[in-house]
Design a protein around this motif. Structure first.
Motif, PDB file in Angstrom:
ATOM      1  N   CYS A  86      -7.576  -3.372 -12.819  1.00  0.00           N
ATOM      2  CA  CYS A  86      -6.255  -3.064 -12.262  1.00  0.00           C
ATOM      3  C   CYS A  86      -6.386  -2.099 -11.087  1.00  0.00           C
ATOM      4  O   CYS A  86      -6.794  -0.947 -11.263  1.00  0.00           O
ATOM      5  N   ILE A  87      -6.041  -2.583  -9.906  1.00  0.00           N
ATOM      6  CA  ILE A  87      -6.117  -1.806  -8.668  1.00  0.00           C
ATOM      7  C   ILE A  87      -4.759  -1.863  -7.973  1.00  0.00           C
ATOM      8  O   ILE A  87      -4.164  -2.937  -7.852  1.00  0.00           O
ATOM      9  N   LEU A  88      -4.285  -0.709  -7.516  1.00  0.00           N
ATOM     10  CA  LEU A  88      -3.056  -0.643  -6.728  1.00  0.00           C
ATOM     11  C   LEU A  88      -3.412  -0.287  -5.291  1.00  0.00           C
ATOM     12  O   LEU A  88      -4.044   0.740  -5.038  1.00  0.00           O
ATOM     13  N   ILE A  89      -3.036  -1.156  -4.362  1.00  0.00           N
ATOM     14  CA  ILE A  89      -3.222  -0.920  -2.931  1.00  0.00           C
ATOM     15  C   ILE A  89      -1.850  -0.639  -2.329  1.00  0.00           C
ATOM     16  O   ILE A  89      -0.917  -1.426  -2.499  1.00  0.00           O
ATOM     17  N   GLU A  90      -1.731   0.492  -1.614  1.00  0.00           N
ATOM     18  CA  GLU A  90      -0.442   0.862  -1.026  1.00  0.00           C
ATOM     19  C   GLU A  90      -0.602   1.293   0.424  1.00  0.00           C
ATOM     20  O   GLU A  90      -1.542   2.010   0.772  1.00  0.00           O
ATOM     21  N   THR A  91       0.311   0.837   1.244  1.00  0.00           N
ATOM     22  CA  THR A  91       0.579   1.462   2.530  1.00  0.00           C
ATOM     23  C   THR A  91       2.018   1.961   2.450  1.00  0.00           C
ATOM     24  O   THR A  91       2.696   1.757   1.436  1.00  0.00           O
ATOM     25  N   LYS A  92       2.503   2.587   3.502  1.00  0.00           N
ATOM     26  CA  LYS A  92       3.884   3.065   3.421  1.00  0.00           C
ATOM     27  C   LYS A  92       4.886   1.919   3.459  1.00  0.00           C
ATOM     28  O   LYS A  92       6.058   2.105   3.131  1.00  0.00           O
ATOM     29  N   GLU A  93       4.415   0.705   3.820  1.00  0.00           N
ATOM     30  CA  GLU A  93       5.314  -0.450   3.839  1.00  0.00           C
ATOM     31  C   GLU A  93       5.140  -1.381   2.643  1.00  0.00           C
ATOM     32  O   GLU A  93       6.089  -2.059   2.238  1.00  0.00           O
ATOM     33  N   VAL A  94       3.937  -1.439   2.061  1.00  0.00           N
ATOM     34  CA  VAL A  94       3.611  -2.518   1.126  1.00  0.00           C
ATOM     35  C   VAL A  94       2.863  -1.973  -0.086  1.00  0.00           C
ATOM     36  O   VAL A  94       2.065  -1.039   0.028  1.00  0.00           O
ATOM     37  N   SER A  95       3.119  -2.585  -1.250  1.00  0.00           N
ATOM     38  CA  SER A  95       2.338  -2.288  -2.456  1.00  0.00           C
ATOM     39  C   SER A  95       1.825  -3.598  -3.051  1.00  0.00           C
ATOM     40  O   SER A  95       2.559  -4.581  -3.144  1.00  0.00           O
ATOM     41  N   ILE A  96       0.541  -3.589  -3.441  1.00  0.00           N
ATOM     42  CA  ILE A  96      -0.117  -4.764  -4.019  1.00  0.00           C
ATOM     43  C   ILE A  96      -0.825  -4.310  -5.290  1.00  0.00           C
ATOM     44  O   ILE A  96      -1.653  -3.394  -5.250  1.00  0.00           O
TER      45      ILE A  96
END
Length: 537
Positions: free
Chosen positions: A259-269
């Motif tokens: 389980c990995i969470l990738i975030e930018t200020k616009e998007v979350s994956i």
């Protein structure tokens, strides 16, 4: 209890069940569910009724972890006897379906000799007629495919067998979920609601948004006699608020396993969601659902194994998830049920199927589905995908449990994707034998030597280094090892320093570090910020 200032406690488990067994993906699709009811549940229950002492001894032996043994602190023979009777009565259609599938397979082996299959349709068991197509492969080996979408619209898909169990966990210790049914106990509240019930969303929202216990009890249909237990699941203590990531980097958070969470200020994956609880003492630092965004733009599912599709995590997140990306399959094979159909049937309506080398671009990010080989015991399974994620100019490769069977495949892929910045690689390189997971789907016994040779195994060091040589990453992280204690109830993995996956992953990490590549075997939690550069269009 009339106040609307109540929150669901952070360590309340919303456990999905089907026929009182832990709900995993192979229990959703009617054909695979039927085979598991007969080939797993009924067999285990019969064995327990006949020899409960054998089960009690087996679950105390670490070498027997993950075996077909029921794990109860006290003898529950009469309860299991009743559950078996209930199963034979309430899931009689599935029992008959499993028997018909076995009969069909035997009929094809006896009669399909390379000539036209058209005359054999009259020999198809009556309850399967119209639900299967008879086929050969190019070498004249007979088989069949099921019309899975039609089975979902038949009597063989019965939501009445679905339910949830609510209970409070104070540790990570749980019996192995594939071999131990959930029986009645004083601290567990069973609610006979289907998995697509909107009350699950309403209840889950109360972890962050206060509400009324009376109102949620009415939505869920909680009976008055159960209200005292139900009320204990709530608190007036507000949980820590999630702080949305608003930095200029790409933030990676590791939640355990794959389980990995990738975030930018616009998007979350969020990749392969499997999230632990909080609210109790733990010796391991870990992220939990308080660290999950209020909205998740995309959830990525790599493959259809119980440690990568965990409904216990996904159902409470359902109201947050905007889109789920899953591997595409329409094979109709027992071992390859359609993931999108399963998600749709349990209340997820925003499911996107992705083919190999297909791209999806949004918000400065691009997700590409990549071929996933191995780890499925050489069965023809199409519902498995690795993912290449580009956040701006920064790239991640999520290999999951894929085993590098032919390095040239990844050379071809690299010519399309280019090098990557970070590789996440599963290295559970021993893996269980075929029958551990797929055994109930077999219609005839597989010899032990063949079974032991065909395993649910990921990469060893040699195979993992092929990816390093091909993609030239700056960082390599070994993950999806099932090491965290909150994984044991679905993985049953307990490593020592001599365990081959540990030895092999140590070798890979050491070699990467020797080459000047940042490398680590992940455990518990980790957070890294990466420089984000938006792609110029």
């Amino acid at each position: 209890m009339e106040s609307k200032n109540w929150y669901l406690k952070p360590n309340v488990v919303i456990e999905p069940l089907i026929g009182r067994w832990y709900a995993w993906s192979h229990l959703i699709s009617p054909a695979t569910a039927a085979m598991n009811v007969v080939g797993r549940h009924l067999k285990i229950m019969t064995s327990y009724i006949q020899a409960p002492q054998v089960h009690a001894a087996a679950v105390m032996n670490p070498q027997m972890l993950g075996g077909p043994f029921m794990d109860y602190k006290e003898p529950r023979v009469e309860s299991i006897r009743k559950l078996k009777e209930d199963t034979l009565r309430n899931q009689a259609d599935l029992v008959q379906l499993a028997e018909a599938i076995t009969e069909l397979d035997k009929m094809l082996k006896a009669n399909a000799k390379g000539f036209s299959l058209e005359t054999l349709y009259e020999k198809v068991p009556e309850i399967l007629k119209g639900y299967v197509e008879l086929v050969y492969d190019l070498n004249n080996n007979p088989s069949f495919r099921v019309f899975e979408s039609l089975l979902y619209k038949s009597k063989f898909y019965n939501k009445d067998s679905q339910s949830i169990a609510l209970w409070i966990t104070n540790n990570d210790e749980r019996p192995f979920c594939l071999s131990t049914a959930r029986l009645d106990t004083p601290d567990v509240l069973h609610l006979s609601i289907p998995l697509d019930h909107p009350g699950i969303d309403a209840l889950s929202k109360m972890k962050r948004t206060a509400g009324s216990i009376d109102e949620i009890a009415a939505i869920l249909g909680v009976e008055e006699k159960d209200r005292s237990l139900f009320n204990t699941f709530f608190t007036q203590e507000e949980h820590p608020a999630y702080k949305k990531y608003d930095g200029d980097n790409v933030r990676m958070r590791y939640f355990g396993h794959a389980c990995i969470l990738i975030e930018t200020k616009e998007v979350s994956i969020l990749v392969d969601p499997l999230i632990s609880y909080y609210g109790y003492e733990s010796s391991i630092e870990h992220f939990s659902d308080i660290d999950i965004p209020d909205e998740i733009d995309y959830v990525l599912i790599t493959h259809n194994h119980q440690d990568h599709i965990l409904f216990e995590t996904l159902l409470p997140l359902r109201h947050k998830i905007k889109n789920i990306i899953v591997p595409r399959t329409t094979s109709g094979a027992l071992q390859d049920p359609n993931i999108k159909l399963a998600f749709n049937k349990i209340g997820f309506k925003n499911v996107i199927e992705m083919d190999e080398m297909e791209e999806l671009t949004f918000g400065g990010c691009t997700i590409t589905g990549l071929p996933f080989t191995g780890e499925h015991c050489d069965l023809n399974v199409k519902a498995k995908t690795c993912y290449h994620v580009a956040a701006g100019r920064f790239t991640f490769l999520f290999v999951a449990d894929s085993r590098v069977l032919e390095a040239k495949l990844y050379e071809h892929i690299q010519r399309v994707t280019g090098d990557v910045d970070v590789i996440f690689l599963g290295m559970e390189c021993d893996g269980a034998p075929l029958t551990w997971l797929y055994g109930p789907l077999l219609t005839e016994e597989l010899s032990r030597d063949k079974d032991q040779s065909r395993r649910l195994a990921g990469c060893n060091a040699e195979k993992g280094l092929h990816l390093v040589d091909i993609f030239h990453p700056k960082e390599v992280y070994v993950y999806a090892m099932g090491m965290e204690p909150w994984l044991e109830f679905i993985s049953t993995i307990r490593y020592t320093e001599e365990s081959r996956p540990i030895v092999q992953s140590n070798l890979l990490v050491a070699e990467c570090i020797n080459r000047g590549i940042t490398a680590e075997r992940l455990f518990g939690e980790k957070e890294i910020l990466y420089q984000y550069e938006e792609k110029l269009v």
